[in-house]
Motif scaffolding. Structure first.
Motif, PDB file in Angstrom:
ATOM      1  N   SER A  18       0.827  -1.219   0.000  1.00  0.00           N
ATOM      2  CA  SER A  18       0.000   0.000   0.000  1.00  0.00           C
ATOM      3  C   SER A  18       0.854   1.258   0.000  1.00  0.00           C
ATOM      4  N   SER A  19       1.903   1.264   0.795  1.00  0.00           N
ATOM      5  CA  SER A  19       2.805   2.410   0.854  1.00  0.00           C
ATOM      6  C   SER A  19       3.451   2.663  -0.511  1.00  0.00           C
ATOM      7  N   LEU A  20       3.844   1.606  -1.173  1.00  0.00           N
ATOM      8  CA  LEU A  20       4.438   1.733  -2.501  1.00  0.00           C
ATOM      9  C   LEU A  20       3.416   2.258  -3.502  1.00  0.00           C
ATOM     10  N   LEU A  21       2.231   1.674  -3.528  1.00  0.00           N
ATOM     11  CA  LEU A  21       1.206   2.111  -4.483  1.00  0.00           C
ATOM     12  C   LEU A  21       0.795   3.559  -4.235  1.00  0.00           C
ATOM     13  N   ASP A  22       0.851   3.977  -2.977  1.00  0.00           N
ATOM     14  CA  ASP A  22       0.468   5.344  -2.637  1.00  0.00           C
ATOM     15  C   ASP A  22       1.415   6.378  -3.248  1.00  0.00           C
ATOM     16  N   LYS A  23       2.624   5.974  -3.608  1.00  0.00           N
ATOM     17  CA  LYS A  23       3.590   6.884  -4.244  1.00  0.00           C
ATOM     18  C   LYS A  23       3.194   7.236  -5.683  1.00  0.00           C
ATOM     19  N   PHE A  24       2.407   6.376  -6.308  1.00  0.00           N
ATOM     20  CA  PHE A  24       2.015   6.570  -7.701  1.00  0.00           C
ATOM     21  C   PHE A  24       0.914   7.619  -7.807  1.00  0.00           C
ATOM     22  N   SER A  25       0.946   8.403  -8.873  1.00  0.00           N
ATOM     23  CA  SER A  25      -0.222   9.201  -9.234  1.00  0.00           C
ATOM     24  C   SER A  25      -1.158   8.255  -9.990  1.00  0.00           C
ATOM     25  N   ASP A  26      -2.408   8.663 -10.181  1.00  0.00           N
ATOM     26  CA  ASP A  26      -3.322   7.828 -10.974  1.00  0.00           C
ATOM     27  C   ASP A  26      -2.761   7.615 -12.380  1.00  0.00           C
ATOM     28  N   SER A  27      -2.154   8.640 -12.917  1.00  0.00           N
ATOM     29  CA  SER A  27      -1.573   8.544 -14.263  1.00  0.00           C
ATOM     30  C   SER A  27      -0.425   7.530 -14.285  1.00  0.00           C
ATOM     31  N   GLN A  28       0.475   7.618 -13.313  1.00  0.00           N
ATOM     32  CA  GLN A  28       1.599   6.679 -13.249  1.00  0.00           C
ATOM     33  C   GLN A  28       1.119   5.247 -13.029  1.00  0.00           C
ATOM     34  N   LEU A  29       0.065   5.105 -12.238  1.00  0.00           N
ATOM     35  CA  LEU A  29      -0.473   3.772 -11.956  1.00  0.00           C
ATOM     36  C   LEU A  29      -0.934   3.085 -13.231  1.00  0.00           C
ATOM     37  N   ASN A  30      -1.299   3.876 -14.227  1.00  0.00           N
ATOM     38  CA  ASN A  30      -1.836   3.355 -15.483  1.00  0.00           C
ATOM     39  C   ASN A  30      -0.876   3.519 -16.660  1.00  0.00           C
ATOM     40  N   THR A  31       0.384   3.790 -16.376  1.00  0.00           N
ATOM     41  CA  THR A  31       1.397   3.960 -17.418  1.00  0.00           C
ATOM     42  C   THR A  31       2.151   2.659 -17.644  1.00  0.00           C
ATOM     43  N   VAL A  32       2.237   2.230 -18.887  1.00  0.00           N
ATOM     44  CA  VAL A  32       3.031   1.047 -19.237  1.00  0.00           C
ATOM     45  C   VAL A  32       4.501   1.470 -19.157  1.00  0.00           C
ATOM     46  N   SER A  64       5.165  -5.006 -20.629  1.00  0.00           N
ATOM     47  CA  SER A  64       4.913  -4.980 -19.187  1.00  0.00           C
ATOM     48  C   SER A  64       3.471  -4.603 -18.893  1.00  0.00           C
ATOM     49  N   TRP A  65       3.001  -5.067 -17.752  1.00  0.00           N
ATOM     50  CA  TRP A  65       1.748  -4.569 -17.212  1.00  0.00           C
ATOM     51  C   TRP A  65       2.024  -3.222 -16.557  1.00  0.00           C
ATOM     52  N   THR A  66       0.975  -2.448 -16.373  1.00  0.00           N
ATOM     53  CA  THR A  66       1.075  -1.230 -15.563  1.00  0.00           C
ATOM     54  C   THR A  66       1.084  -1.649 -14.087  1.00  0.00           C
ATOM     55  N   ALA A  67       1.464  -0.723 -13.211  1.00  0.00           N
ATOM     56  CA  ALA A  67       1.410  -1.007 -11.771  1.00  0.00           C
ATOM     57  C   ALA A  67      -0.030  -1.322 -11.352  1.00  0.00           C
ATOM     58  N   ARG A  69       6.380 -10.889  -4.142  1.00  0.00           N
ATOM     59  CA  ARG A  69       6.997 -10.998  -5.472  1.00  0.00           C
ATOM     60  C   ARG A  69       6.538  -9.840  -6.358  1.00  0.00           C
ATOM     61  N   HIS A  70       5.237  -9.613  -6.374  1.00  0.00           N
ATOM     62  CA  HIS A  70       4.701  -8.578  -7.249  1.00  0.00           C
ATOM     63  C   HIS A  70       4.932  -7.172  -6.698  1.00  0.00           C
ATOM     64  N   THR A  71       5.124  -7.034  -5.391  1.00  0.00           N
ATOM     65  CA  THR A  71       5.505  -5.731  -4.836  1.00  0.00           C
ATOM     66  C   THR A  71       6.868  -5.337  -5.397  1.00  0.00           C
ATOM     67  N   ARG A  72       7.745  -6.294  -5.512  1.00  0.00           N
ATOM     68  CA  ARG A  72       9.058  -6.004  -6.116  1.00  0.00           C
ATOM     69  C   ARG A  72       8.890  -5.571  -7.575  1.00  0.00           C
ATOM     70  N   GLN A  73       7.989  -6.228  -8.276  1.00  0.00           N
ATOM     71  CA  GLN A  73       7.718  -5.858  -9.670  1.00  0.00           C
ATOM     72  C   GLN A  73       7.193  -4.415  -9.733  1.00  0.00           C
ATOM     73  N   ILE A  74       6.303  -4.061  -8.817  1.00  0.00           N
ATOM     74  CA  ILE A  74       5.751  -2.700  -8.791  1.00  0.00           C
ATOM     75  C   ILE A  74       6.851  -1.687  -8.448  1.00  0.00           C
ATOM     76  N   GLU A  75       7.792  -2.057  -7.575  1.00  0.00           N
ATOM     77  CA  GLU A  75       8.923  -1.163  -7.288  1.00  0.00           C
ATOM     78  C   GLU A  75       9.693  -0.857  -8.563  1.00  0.00           C
ATOM     79  N   ASN A  76       9.933  -1.881  -9.381  1.00  0.00           N
ATOM     80  CA  ASN A  76      10.656  -1.678 -10.641  1.00  0.00           C
ATOM     81  C   ASN A  76       9.854  -0.806 -11.609  1.00  0.00           C
ATOM     82  N   ILE A  77       8.543  -0.979 -11.621  1.00  0.00           N
ATOM     83  CA  ILE A  77       7.692  -0.161 -12.476  1.00  0.00           C
ATOM     84  C   ILE A  77       7.752   1.292 -12.013  1.00  0.00           C
TER      85      ILE A  77
END
Length: 166
Positions: free
Chosen positions: A19-33, A38-41, A153-161
């Motif tokens: 949650s802390s990691l996802l909270d760093k994203f803007s809505d736009s970044q969350l949906n950016t490839v 790759s999938w988006t975050a 595992r996927h939190t690490r993937q989201i960190e890379n995204i």
């Protein structure tokens, strides 16, 4: 004996980190490839939600083995970042746009669901609704542990995204 308090702590830590990691994203970044193929975050988060919303526990039976036998091999496989997995079609994200607030709210609910499972269920029961490929039927305890390592595992993937889209 299974350590329920440690499991509750691990559930909270895993979902708080996500949650802390996802909270760093803007809505736009969350949906950016972030890069081709790759999938988006948001899509990765949706996949975590699909896989982690619950455990297949409507039909159970007593386990004829230790309730945590599969924790180590499942953890070793899913936390080995050199291994790539092919996602089953039913577990692939379906939404094209993800709201950060809705995603975070859903993740919070999933955390609460797993905390309730730990508090109120027989963690040693073998869940007979579904087998985890390669490993077979798992106990409730093993399923909760699987949800955690899968999420990690996927939190690490989201960190890379995040590094790619910030």
């Amino acid at each position: 004996m299974l350590n329920k308090e440690q499991l509750k702590t691990d559930i909270h830590t895993t979902f708080a980190t996500l949650s802390s990691l996802l909270d760093k994203f803007s809505d736009s970044q969350l949906n950016t490839v972030p890069f081709e193929g790759s999938w988006t975050a948001g899509q990765v988060a949706e996949h975590i939600i699909i896989c982690g919303s619950g455990i297949p526990e409507s039909k159970t039976e007593p386990a004829k083995r230790s309730p945590n036998d599969l924790v180590k091999p499942v953890s070793e496989m899913f936390l080995n970042f050199g291994i790539k997995f092919k996602t089953a079609p039913m577990l692939e994200p379906q939404q094209s746009h993800h709201s950060k607030k809705a995603t975070l709210d859903t993740i919070s609910e999933i955390e609460k669901t797993h905390l309730r499972t730990v508090a109120n269920s027989d963690l040693e029961a073998l869940c007979m609704d579904m087998e985890l490929p390669t490993f077979g039927y798992m106990t409730r305890y093993e399923w909760v542990r699987f949800v955690l390592v899968h999420t990690q595992r996927h939190t690490r993937q989201i960190e890379n995204i995040y590094k790619a889209v910030e």
